[in-house]
Write a protein that holds these residues in place. Structure first.
Motif, PDB file in Angstrom:
ATOM      1  N   ILE A  21       0.517  24.478 -11.276  1.00 29.62           N
ATOM      2  CA  ILE A  21       1.437  23.332 -11.232  1.00 29.62           C
ATOM      3  C   ILE A  21       2.564  23.585 -10.221  1.00 29.62           C
ATOM      4  N   ALA A  22       3.018  24.851 -10.097  1.00 33.87           N
ATOM      5  CA  ALA A  22       4.093  25.172  -9.150  1.00 33.87           C
ATOM      6  C   ALA A  22       3.623  24.998  -7.705  1.00 33.87           C
ATOM      7  N   GLN A  23       2.387  25.447  -7.416  1.00 33.85           N
ATOM      8  CA  GLN A  23       1.823  25.282  -6.060  1.00 33.85           C
ATOM      9  C   GLN A  23       1.646  23.802  -5.734  1.00 33.85           C
ATOM     10  N   LEU A  24       1.121  23.069  -6.716  1.00 32.57           N
ATOM     11  CA  LEU A  24       0.878  21.640  -6.505  1.00 32.57           C
ATOM     12  C   LEU A  24       2.188  20.915  -6.190  1.00 32.57           C
ATOM     13  N   ALA A  25       3.242  21.247  -6.956  1.00 33.47           N
ATOM     14  CA  ALA A  25       4.548  20.607  -6.748  1.00 33.47           C
ATOM     15  C   ALA A  25       5.086  20.926  -5.349  1.00 33.47           C
ATOM     16  N   ALA A  26       4.953  22.197  -4.939  1.00 36.47           N
ATOM     17  CA  ALA A  26       5.452  22.612  -3.617  1.00 36.47           C
ATOM     18  C   ALA A  26       4.714  21.869  -2.502  1.00 36.47           C
ATOM     19  N   ARG A  27       3.380  21.726  -2.640  1.00 37.48           N
ATOM     20  CA  ARG A  27       2.597  21.041  -1.598  1.00 37.48           C
ATOM     21  C   ARG A  27       2.887  19.545  -1.568  1.00 37.48           C
ATOM     22  N   ALA A  28       3.099  18.957  -2.738  1.00 35.60           N
ATOM     23  CA  ALA A  28       3.418  17.518  -2.796  1.00 35.60           C
ATOM     24  C   ALA A  28       4.771  17.249  -2.142  1.00 35.60           C
ATOM     25  N   GLY A  75       0.825  -1.213   0.000  1.00 40.47           N
ATOM     26  CA  GLY A  75       0.000   0.000   0.000  1.00 40.47           C
ATOM     27  C   GLY A  75       0.852   1.253   0.000  1.00 40.47           C
ATOM     28  N   GLY A  76       0.327   2.335   0.571  1.00 39.96           N
ATOM     29  CA  GLY A  76       1.124   3.562   0.594  1.00 39.96           C
ATOM     30  C   GLY A  76       0.349   4.764   1.099  1.00 39.96           C
ATOM     31  N   VAL A  77       1.082   5.877   1.261  1.00 39.03           N
ATOM     32  CA  VAL A  77       0.487   7.156   1.665  1.00 39.03           C
ATOM     33  C   VAL A  77       0.009   7.849   0.389  1.00 39.03           C
ATOM     34  N   VAL A  78      -1.235   8.320   0.399  1.00 33.56           N
ATOM     35  CA  VAL A  78      -1.829   8.897  -0.815  1.00 33.56           C
ATOM     36  C   VAL A  78      -2.125  10.380  -0.621  1.00 33.56           C
ATOM     37  N   GLY A  79      -1.706  11.189  -1.593  1.00 30.68           N
ATOM     38  CA  GLY A  79      -2.062  12.608  -1.629  1.00 30.68           C
ATOM     39  C   GLY A  79      -3.101  12.803  -2.723  1.00 30.68           C
ATOM     40  N   PHE A  80      -4.257  13.401  -2.398  1.00 36.28           N
ATOM     41  CA  PHE A  80      -5.357  13.538  -3.367  1.00 36.28           C
ATOM     42  C   PHE A  80      -5.662  15.019  -3.565  1.00 36.28           C
ATOM     43  N   PHE A  81      -5.365  15.555  -4.758  1.00 30.55           N
ATOM     44  CA  PHE A  81      -5.710  16.947  -5.073  1.00 30.55           C
ATOM     45  C   PHE A  81      -7.080  16.944  -5.737  1.00 30.55           C
ATOM     46  N   SER A  82      -8.108  17.390  -4.999  1.00 32.84           N
ATOM     47  CA  SER A  82      -9.467  17.391  -5.521  1.00 32.84           C
ATOM     48  C   SER A  82      -9.837  18.809  -5.938  1.00 32.84           C
ATOM     49  N   LEU A 121      -6.459   6.254   8.183  1.00 24.89           N
ATOM     50  CA  LEU A 121      -5.842   6.004   6.876  1.00 24.89           C
ATOM     51  C   LEU A 121      -4.883   7.126   6.468  1.00 24.89           C
ATOM     52  N   PRO A 122      -3.766   6.762   5.845  1.00 24.81           N
ATOM     53  CA  PRO A 122      -2.836   7.809   5.366  1.00 24.81           C
ATOM     54  C   PRO A 122      -3.290   8.368   4.019  1.00 24.81           C
ATOM     55  N   LEU A 123      -4.478   8.994   4.012  1.00 22.76           N
ATOM     56  CA  LEU A 123      -5.035   9.593   2.792  1.00 22.76           C
ATOM     57  C   LEU A 123      -5.231  11.082   3.068  1.00 22.76           C
ATOM     58  N   PHE A 124      -4.524  11.928   2.311  1.00 21.84           N
ATOM     59  CA  PHE A 124      -4.544  13.370   2.566  1.00 21.84           C
ATOM     60  C   PHE A 124      -5.174  14.085   1.371  1.00 21.84           C
ATOM     61  N   ILE A 125      -6.141  14.974   1.653  1.00 18.23           N
ATOM     62  CA  ILE A 125      -6.896  15.636   0.582  1.00 18.23           C
ATOM     63  C   ILE A 125      -6.617  17.136   0.579  1.00 18.23           C
ATOM     64  N   ASP A 126      -6.326  17.668  -0.617  1.00 14.68           N
ATOM     65  CA  ASP A 126      -6.169  19.116  -0.796  1.00 14.68           C
ATOM     66  C   ASP A 126      -7.284  19.552  -1.744  1.00 14.68           C
ATOM     67  N   GLN A 127      -8.173  20.447  -1.273  1.00  5.78           N
ATOM     68  CA  GLN A 127      -9.340  20.796  -2.094  1.00  5.78           C
ATOM     69  C   GLN A 127      -9.231  22.175  -2.752  1.00  5.78           C
ATOM     70  N   THR A 128      -8.006  22.679  -2.931  1.00  7.83           N
ATOM     71  CA  THR A 128      -7.819  23.993  -3.562  1.00  7.83           C
ATOM     72  C   THR A 128      -8.238  23.930  -5.028  1.00  7.83           C
ATOM     73  N   GLY A 129      -9.160  24.784  -5.439  1.00 10.73           N
ATOM     74  CA  GLY A 129      -9.572  24.817  -6.852  1.00 10.73           C
ATOM     75  C   GLY A 129      -8.615  25.668  -7.665  1.00 10.73           C
ATOM     76  N   GLY A 130      -8.427  25.308  -8.942  1.00 12.32           N
ATOM     77  CA  GLY A 130      -7.596  26.112  -9.853  1.00 12.32           C
ATOM     78  C   GLY A 130      -6.157  26.256  -9.416  1.00 12.32           C
ATOM     79  N   ILE A 131      -5.613  25.232  -8.772  1.00  7.31           N
ATOM     80  CA  ILE A 131      -4.222  25.287  -8.278  1.00  7.31           C
ATOM     81  C   ILE A 131      -3.249  25.284  -9.460  1.00  7.31           C
TER      82      ILE A 131
END
Length: 496
Positions: free
Chosen positions: A324-331, A258-265, A312-322
């Motif tokens: 690519i640079a912000q997404l990379a920094a948060r990941a 399995g693994g730790v999951v990051g979910f950008f919704s 569960l190691p499931l983390f959700i980020d719900q920022t709309g219109g993010i």
């Protein structure tokens, strides 16, 4: 008097600051390895030749590592032939220097401490390099480099340094690459299901893909209503639910299964996403959960499921219109703080590019996003599942199964992706063609409907390291859940 004081102060000021190093620790460690080769294995998992400050020490450590890994004896006599004979260390030859190192060697017990000191100093030197570059670029910034670009670059370099202990984007030897490939094969052999990647929890899909491979960009596409988000949340939940951490030699944790999951919704809120996952797991339709049409037993079921899911190691980020640079920094931040094994993005067309030029042209913007996601996957060493919309031309065809040419807005999605998956449900289209009840067409339609009801296809249209083809899955629409279809030989016995 004042002039004399000024001159004295000037004389006391050193002309330059030497980079942090500890030559004595390097000598002590090399001596310990020369005397007892077992000392090498106390440092080999974290210490590389490039961490040594003195170039000759780098060369000595490289030769020692090669000989010991080949199972040969490494001592001053056996390694001197692999080092430059004419080089001098002060008044000594290299052979005499090696003998001196071994002669003054400390006990093997201290090897790990010396190794750690050398590693820490190398990391400090790398930090100084990153810091100097930041200062120099900030003073003489190129016209096309905005401050946010510089922050992004500095953050990427610091992350790489934190992960590997050494900022280095150069070549690696082919032997290192082969060793990594063999390690991956060994991990696949040891892991449940013999998969080289992270298991999705869907048997037939894993069999075809070998799991989700590290650093792959996996595009999951489909028309609205096909169940893209449902499949992504199913996979994310399965991976997080089967997470088993195992401690590494350096104290960090790695996923055995399995693994730790990051979910950008970007489309749905975290609450909507959680409702969907709860509905999948409890088999209570999400529409009933939303309207509160549940009885006491179902509510207890919901509470029990919620308590399980909180762990569960499931983390959700719900920022709309993010972007690519912000997404990379948060990941990167998530990987540093909690770990990260799989990243899910729902969905690509809702993201933004960062450069002004790309924002003026949608095709260029999508190209920047997919290229950025591919680079991020390689940097973090995790598979990225990115959901994507399909163009409307699918609807105008008789066979509505998607093709690679249907990917919307840019050929770069198809080009950058390592795997392209399409979700297709015949039931969705057939349901809208219901003829008048009682007619001959209706009986024929009913037969066809019975054939496709509760079934979905995941079409593997592209895969860099495996076959293409179609995987059949079961789909329960009221719980938005995908699962394996029962295999023919596992079905109960039927009597005609």
């Amino acid at each position: 008097m004042a002039e004399a004081a000024r001159k004295l102060n000037a004389a006391e000021t050193p002309l330059y600051r030497e980079a942090p190093n500890n030559i004595e620790a390097e000598q002590a460690l090399l001596g310990a390895i020369l005397v007892n080769n077992d000392a090498f294995y106390r440092v080999s998992d974290f210490l590389k030749a490039a961490h040594f400050y003195e170039p000759l020490h780098r060369k000595i450590y490289e030769v020692l590592a090669e000989l010991i890994r080949m199972g040969k004896m490494a001592n001053p006599v056996t390694i001197k032939t692999f080092l430059p004979a004419d080089e001098k260390v002060g008044e000594m030859t290299v052979a005499q220097y090696l003998a001196r190192l071994a002669g003054e060697a400390t006990t093997v017990i201290n090897a790990a401490d010396y190794g750690r000191a050398i590693y820490d100093l190398a990391t400090r030197r790398a930090l100084i390099t990153v810091g100097e570059d930041m200062v120099n670029i900030a003073y003489d910034a190129p016209v096309d480099m905005s401050p946010s670009d510089q922050i992004e670059d500095a953050e990427r370099r610091l992350f790489e340094l934190a992960e590997t202990g050494r900022y280095d984007g150069g070549f690696e030897s082919f032997s290192d690459a082969v060793k990594t490939a063999v390690d991956m094969a060994n991990a696949a052999y040891m892991r449940d299901g013999h998969l080289s990647g992270v298991a999705t929890g869907l048997r037939d899909l894993d069999r075809r893909m070998g799991g989700l491979q590290p650093s792959d960009l996996i595009i999951l596409a489909g028309r609205p209503g096909m169940g893209k988000t449902s499949l992504a949340t199913n996979i994310a939940f399965n991976i997080a639910a089967s997470y088993e951490p195992v401690q590494q030699a350096d104290g960090s944790f790695k996923a055995a299964n399995g693994g730790v999951v990051g979910f950008f919704s970007l489309e749905m809120s975290s609450e909507q996403l959680a409702t969907r996952i709860v509905s999948e797991q409890t088999e209570i339709p999400s529409s009933k959960i939303r309207r509160g049409e549940i009885n006491e037993a179902q509510f207890e079921q919901l509470v029990g499921c919620a308590q399980t899911m909180q762990k569960l190691p499931l983390f959700i980020d719900q920022t709309g219109g993010i972007s690519i640079a912000q997404l990379a920094a948060r990941a990167r931040r998530l990987k540093r703080q909690r770990g990260l094994d799989v990243l899910v993005i729902d969905y690509v067309q809702l993201m933004q590019g960062t450069s002004a030029r790309a924002q003026q042209n949608r095709v260029q913007e999508i190209t920047e996003i997919t290229t950025g996601l591919k680079a991020l996957g390689k940097e973090l060493g995790v598979p990225i599942i990115a959901l994507s919309q399909l163009s409307r031309q699918v609807e105008s065809r008789d066979d509505k199964r998607p093709q690679l040419s249907d990917l919307r807005e840019s050929g770069s999605i198809e080009q950058d992706a390592d795997v392209v998956l399409f979700v297709y449900r015949e039931e969705y289209y057939l349901k809208n063609k219901e003829p008048k009840p009682g007619t001959e067409e209706y009986i024929k339609w009913e037969g066809e409907m019975h054939e496709v009801k509760g079934k979905a296809e995941v079409i593997i249209a592209k895969q860099r390291h495996g076959p293409t083809g179609t995987v059949s899955l079961a789909f329960q629409g009221e719980f938005t859940r995908f699962s394996d279809l029962a295999e023919e030989h596992h079905l109960p016995e039927r009597f005609e």
